[in-house]
Design an enzyme around this catalytic site. Structure first.
Site, short mmCIF file in Angstrom:
data_model
loop_
_atom_site.label_atom_id
_atom_site.label_comp_id
_atom_site.label_asym_id
_atom_site.label_seq_id
_atom_site.Cartn_x
_atom_site.Cartn_y
_atom_site.Cartn_z
NE ARG A 63 -4.40 3.10 11.30
CZ ARG A 63 -5.03 4.22 11.03
NH1 ARG A 63 -6.31 4.35 11.30
NH2 ARG A 63 -4.38 5.24 10.47
CE1 TYR A 101 4.84 -1.21 12.03
CE2 TYR A 101 6.33 -1.15 10.16
CZ TYR A 101 5.76 -1.84 11.22
OH TYR A 101 6.12 -3.14 11.45
CD GLU A 102 -0.09 0.07 8.36
OE1 GLU A 102 -1.15 0.70 8.17
OE2 GLU A 102 0.55 -0.45 7.45
N GLY A 103 0.00 4.65 11.26
CA GLY A 103 -0.60 5.68 12.11
C GLY A 103 0.05 5.64 13.48
CG MET A 147 -0.38 0.03 2.54
SD MET A 147 -1.71 0.02 3.76
CE MET A 147 -0.84 0.60 5.21
#
Length: 594
Positions: A297, A441-443, A164
């Site tokens: 997440r 990562y991933e927010g 992604m």
């Protein structure tokens, strides 16, 4: 150094005895009877074998050798390609994939156990799998039938990988300001141009093709996030007969030199008018990507659990063998020069903290997996809606809390080994470095906390929170027996505290929007410890009602539950005090005074 072994005994306890997963699976029409207890057990056994015997032995080498970039090509560490082929041949890449296109169709409740095993075995290796699984999820949910037929079978088979591509040099959390452009072409495709950074698995040698899911904007798109679309951009174009055609006009400009997860290629990807295909509707790309992000997440949260489990296994083995000093109460091994460090209270504090938090995390990841399965496979709209609400509420908690406490556990594991924990050969320092990225990562975890406090709680007046609180209150009312009192009473007190805290932030934010961000991190942690109290109460109930075996497993589970309630749950009091202190103190300093 202990060799990683999948924690099958505890996984079975959580799945079968705490949550009765088989009953859930049989009650969900959308699963079509695809799995039962025997099938799940066979799959867990096989997953344990491949992760422990094939993937875990590559972990240290993967860290020392790392992924290597050379003139646009990336080579993964020695052994990764062969191990990936073995993993793919077993169908594991498509574990939860749509059976219509070759996936195994397994529930997420089972998937989270396999994910934990692979992260515990080798986080760098696991990331290649995780990104493919996530990208297939988005494609299956939003792609056209033609795209799904063309790409999903090979992705589920592990022949092709997925990524992604969101982040750009100037745009991380604020994706609304991305600059990557997609220009419509006469044949219905799009020419995608732009640079993406921090792309996990953007280039590697594990598969024949890599399928990039890229966020981009059309030239006339609305400003901000409402103008983002999602495109499928393959490394190699795919011919009508399914064979690979010419290479697309995209390339890997470099890979990052990182603190950890060095076997995972973190790439700068350049798209130069690359041919792409729209996934879903124009300007609705962020919605499509979030289908993937919710699962990703949770997956990254599980990285925290896997690393913590691996660290715990090494720390326990070391604490049983390492002899230093005498026990405070007198010699335990008088025939030896000293006693094992397991006898010392502080070592036990660290080990019990690791054990309690990791087992609590495992139960909570299973619980969140159950809600994902309910929201996906249930046919009763009311039950489905409850699952969806809980997924929305709990996903940021899972990602942030799993990784925060996972990092804490890995540091404890390193500390148990003392100087040896700082030495590469024991593996603990690698786990500390590897798990640290999971908080970012991933927010980032701060963003997860803001999502929980702002969008998932304040924005709806606590509606999602009430769904979760009502379930806990029902459990409390059903289990108010004397034998459960030592767990129920502190759980009830913690829940009441969280309810009061939630109401206070909702109320205060009406007059001051800064209250949301000021409270968010401490609120998320208070929420996490309270949720784990619910998990530990459920596990304690299962242990109390089980037929006690000779191995002491259930007695150990109850002792760990008591440690959690007496030594870890009280952390909510200081966290709650910080939330109640409000936001004013954060804004007393002028920028120049920092």
């Amino acid at each position: 150094m202990a060799e990683y072994q999948a924690p099958l005994r505890d996984i079975r306890f959580v799945l079968n005895e705490t949550f009765a997963a088989d009953q859930l699976w049989q009650s969900l029409p959308g699963l079509n009877g695809a799995i039962d207890a025997d099938t799940a057990e066979a799959m867990l056994e096989e997953a344990a074998k491949i992760t422990s015997q094939t993937i875990a032995p590559l972990n240290r080498n993967g860290d020392e050798e790392g992924a290597v970039w050379n003139n646009g090509e990336v080579t993964t560490p020695a052994g990764f390609k062969q191990a990936y082929a073995t993993y793919a041949e077993g169908g594991w890449v498509g574990l939860a994939g749509n059976p219509e296109f070759g996936g195994l169709g397994m529930p997420k409740t089972l998937g989270v156990q396999v994910e934990e095993m692979i992260y515990g075995a080798n986080s760098s290796f696991a990331l290649y799998i995780a990104l493919t699984a996530g990208s297939t999820l988005a494609l299956d949910a939003h792609g056209s039938e033609e795209l799904k037929q063309k790409y999903l079978p090979n992705m589920y088979a592990g022949t092709w990988a997925g990524t992604m591509c969101l982040t750009e040099p100037h745009a991380g959390t604020d994706l609304g300001i991305i600059r990557t452009k997609a220009v419509p072409e006469a044949d219905g495709s799009y020419a995608v141009t732009g640079t993406k950074i921090f792309i996990t698995g953007g280039e590697h040698d594990l598969t024949e093709n890599i399928i990039h899911l890229v966020l981009a904007k059309l030239p006339d798109a609305p400003a901000g996030p409402k103008g983002i679309s999602l495109f499928l951009v393959p490394k190699f174009l795919v011919n009508e007969d399914g064979s690979l055609g010419e290479r697309n006009t995209l390339s890997c400009g470099s890979i990052e030199h990182k603190m950890g997860i060095k076997g995972s290629a973190t790439c700068v990807m350049n798209f130069d008018g690359a041919k792409g295909y729209l996934i879903g509707e124009l300007n609705k790309g962020l919605n499509a990507m979030f289908t993937m992000m919710n699962y990703e997440r949770l997956s990254i949260g599980i990285q925290g659990i896997g690393c913590a489990e691996a660290s715990y296994q090494t720390a326990v083995a070391y604490a049983r063998e390492r002899i230093q000093s005498r026990a405070p109460t007198g010699a335990v091994q008088p025939d030896k020069a000293a006693d094992p460090i397991m006898v010392h209270p502080d070592v036990r504090r660290m080990l019990l903290t690791m054990k309690a938090m990791t087992e609590g995390s495992r139960a909570f990841s299973t619980y969140v997996g159950m809600q994902l399965d309910i929201s996906k496979f249930a046919d009763d709209e009311q039950i489905k809606k409850k699952g969806e609400d809980l997924v929305a509420l709990l996903t940021p908690v899972a990602k942030a809390f799993f990784t925060d406490v996972g990092f804490e556990s890995c540091v404890h594991g390193q500390q148990v080994l003392g100087g040896h924990g700082y030495i590469r050969e024991w593996g603990q320092e690698q786990l500390v470095r590897d798990v640290r990225i999971a908080q970012i990562y991933e927010g980032t975890n701060g963003i997860q906390a803001l999502d929980l406090m702002g969008r998932k709680t304040v924005a709806n007046g606590g509606a999602f929170f009430k769904v979760f609180a009502d379930e806990i209150e029902a459990f409390i009312s059903e289990n108010d027996a004397a034998e459960m009192g030592e767990f129920i009473e502190p759980l009830q007190a913690a829940l009441e505290n969280l309810k009061e805290l939630t109401a206070q932030v909702i109320d205060n934010s009406k007059a001051n929007p800064n209250e949301i961000g000021a409270a968010s991190v401490e609120y998320l942690h208070t929420f996490g410890y309270t949720a784990y109290a619910y998990m530990w109460a459920r596990m304690a109930k299962a242990a109390l009602t089980a037929e006690q075996g000779a191995d002491g497993f259930y007695q150990g589970k109850l002792a760990t539950a008591r440690f959690y309630f007496k030594r870890l749950l009280p952390r909510i009091h200081s966290l709650s005090a910080s939330v109640r202190a409000g936001s004013d103190v954060l804004f007393e300093l002028e920028s120049a005074q920092f």
